[in-house]
Scaffold this active site. Sequence first.
Site, PDB file in Angstrom:
ATOM      1  N   THR A  65      -2.045  -7.368  -0.965  1.00  0.00           N
ATOM      2  CA  THR A  65      -0.695  -7.361  -0.415  1.00  0.00           C
ATOM      3  C   THR A  65      -0.438  -8.696   0.273  1.00  0.00           C
ATOM      4  O   THR A  65      -1.374  -9.406   0.664  1.00  0.00           O
ATOM      5  CB  THR A  65      -0.503  -6.237   0.617  1.00  0.00           C
ATOM      6  OG1 THR A  65      -1.352  -6.496   1.748  1.00  0.00           O
ATOM      7  CG2 THR A  65      -0.863  -4.876   0.024  1.00  0.00           C
ATOM      8  N   ASN A  81       2.159   5.189   7.039  1.00  0.00           N
ATOM      9  CA  ASN A  81       1.664   3.909   6.548  1.00  0.00           C
ATOM     10  C   ASN A  81       2.423   2.712   7.104  1.00  0.00           C
ATOM     11  O   ASN A  81       1.883   1.608   7.141  1.00  0.00           O
ATOM     12  CB  ASN A  81       1.747   3.898   5.020  1.00  0.00           C
ATOM     13  CG  ASN A  81       1.641   2.509   4.447  1.00  0.00           C
ATOM     14  OD1 ASN A  81       0.552   1.926   4.366  1.00  0.00           O
ATOM     15  ND2 ASN A  81       2.772   1.937   4.035  1.00  0.00           N
ATOM     16  N   LYS A 104      -3.709  -1.022  16.050  1.00  0.00           N
ATOM     17  CA  LYS A 104      -4.358  -0.162  15.063  1.00  0.00           C
ATOM     18  C   LYS A 104      -5.452   0.700  15.689  1.00  0.00           C
ATOM     19  O   LYS A 104      -5.731   1.809  15.203  1.00  0.00           O
ATOM     20  CB  LYS A 104      -4.923  -1.011  13.923  1.00  0.00           C
ATOM     21  CG  LYS A 104      -3.841  -1.581  13.012  1.00  0.00           C
ATOM     22  CD  LYS A 104      -3.048  -0.469  12.321  1.00  0.00           C
ATOM     23  CE  LYS A 104      -2.090  -1.001  11.278  1.00  0.00           C
ATOM     24  NZ  LYS A 104      -1.380   0.093  10.553  1.00  0.00           N
ATOM     25  N   SER A 130      -4.626   3.105   9.311  1.00  0.00           N
ATOM     26  CA  SER A 130      -5.049   2.242  10.405  1.00  0.00           C
ATOM     27  C   SER A 130      -5.461   0.894   9.817  1.00  0.00           C
ATOM     28  O   SER A 130      -4.772   0.357   8.950  1.00  0.00           O
ATOM     29  CB  SER A 130      -6.188   2.911  11.190  1.00  0.00           C
ATOM     30  OG  SER A 130      -6.537   2.138  12.313  1.00  0.00           O
ATOM     31  N   ILE A 175       0.825  -1.199   0.000  1.00  0.00           N
ATOM     32  CA  ILE A 175       0.000   0.000   0.000  1.00  0.00           C
ATOM     33  C   ILE A 175       0.864   1.255   0.000  1.00  0.00           C
ATOM     34  O   ILE A 175       0.548   2.239  -0.682  1.00  0.00           O
ATOM     35  CB  ILE A 175      -0.955  -0.014   1.213  1.00  0.00           C
ATOM     36  CG1 ILE A 175      -2.021  -1.097   1.017  1.00  0.00           C
ATOM     37  CG2 ILE A 175      -1.605   1.345   1.414  1.00  0.00           C
ATOM     38  CD1 ILE A 175      -2.907  -1.311   2.235  1.00  0.00           C
ATOM     39  N   ASP A 209      13.765   4.037  10.382  1.00  0.00           N
ATOM     40  CA  ASP A 209      12.958   3.140  11.208  1.00  0.00           C
ATOM     41  C   ASP A 209      11.989   4.011  11.992  1.00  0.00           C
ATOM     42  O   ASP A 209      12.407   4.807  12.843  1.00  0.00           O
ATOM     43  CB  ASP A 209      13.866   2.348  12.148  1.00  0.00           C
ATOM     44  CG  ASP A 209      13.121   1.320  12.974  1.00  0.00           C
ATOM     45  OD1 ASP A 209      11.897   1.479  13.186  1.00  0.00           O
ATOM     46  OD2 ASP A 209      13.764   0.356  13.438  1.00  0.00           O
ATOM     47  N   TYR A 266      -2.789  -7.165  16.989  1.00  0.00           N
ATOM     48  CA  TYR A 266      -2.672  -6.276  15.842  1.00  0.00           C
ATOM     49  C   TYR A 266      -3.791  -5.239  15.860  1.00  0.00           C
ATOM     50  O   TYR A 266      -3.554  -4.038  15.666  1.00  0.00           O
ATOM     51  CB  TYR A 266      -2.723  -7.090  14.554  1.00  0.00           C
ATOM     52  CG  TYR A 266      -2.758  -6.254  13.292  1.00  0.00           C
ATOM     53  CD1 TYR A 266      -1.594  -5.694  12.770  1.00  0.00           C
ATOM     54  CD2 TYR A 266      -3.960  -6.041  12.608  1.00  0.00           C
ATOM     55  CE1 TYR A 266      -1.619  -4.935  11.613  1.00  0.00           C
ATOM     56  CE2 TYR A 266      -3.996  -5.281  11.448  1.00  0.00           C
ATOM     57  CZ  TYR A 266      -2.826  -4.728  10.955  1.00  0.00           C
ATOM     58  OH  TYR A 266      -2.865  -3.966   9.808  1.00  0.00           O
TER      59      TYR A 266
END
Length: 258
Positions: free
Chosen positions: A198, A95, A167, A148, A23, A68, A163
Amino acid sequence: MTAASRSRFTGRTALVTGAGSGIGRAIALAFAAEGANVVVVGRTPATLDETVALIEAAGGTAFAHPADVSHAEDVKAAVRTAVERFGALDVAVNNAGVFRGGGPLTELSAEDWQTLLDINATGVLYGLQAQIAQMRTQESGGAIVNISSNLGPHRTRPGTTAYGASKAVVSALTRGAALDHIAEGVRINAVSPGASATTMSRRPGETEAEQAVRMKSDSPLGRVSATAEVAAAVLYLASDDAASVVGTDLVIDGGASA
């Protein structure tokens, strides 16, 4: 009018993290196609160089800055690079993100949890802090879009709890920062993708073809979102077309969280 024929960002500078693939790369290419000077940021120089090469081959302008996002000084340096090279920072897209875990919460390792927080949550915090600090000094202000996810803020699935929690932090940061800084001319929003084209959206060992079959039943739309479709949402929120859109979270998931 196609995206490639538009020029909403001509003369503007956009910084995109996690721009070496997926993305992030699609977002960087989309900004360049609409005239922006793009600073692509990520941890792997080789993939950043590939993104720059794609942009330049299409006639755009880009510069790679390895960093980073879990290190505050790296993020500040990326912002400085954008300003020093192109004169301003008009748009930033946070992102960069990772997926860790994938099993029951009780089996999540401390290392995986910390990695999720460091990159997905703290990385966005550091991005916001550095980007806002620059944009509020500019007469034209700026626009920030955080990436997000539909997982966490909008829905949940087994094996994605940690995860999703990372987010959910992104969505909370977006809303709070948007209200904190809109009076300074910095407009902040988020995009929450669902399954997209992806590798991160595929299950372990799953091929692209197998994912396509699964999505026919898993998604109301019947397919994953193309990365270009997610990028189009980001560009809208970053553009003057969305001048009165503040603190929103635009979900691009084919109806999965409806």
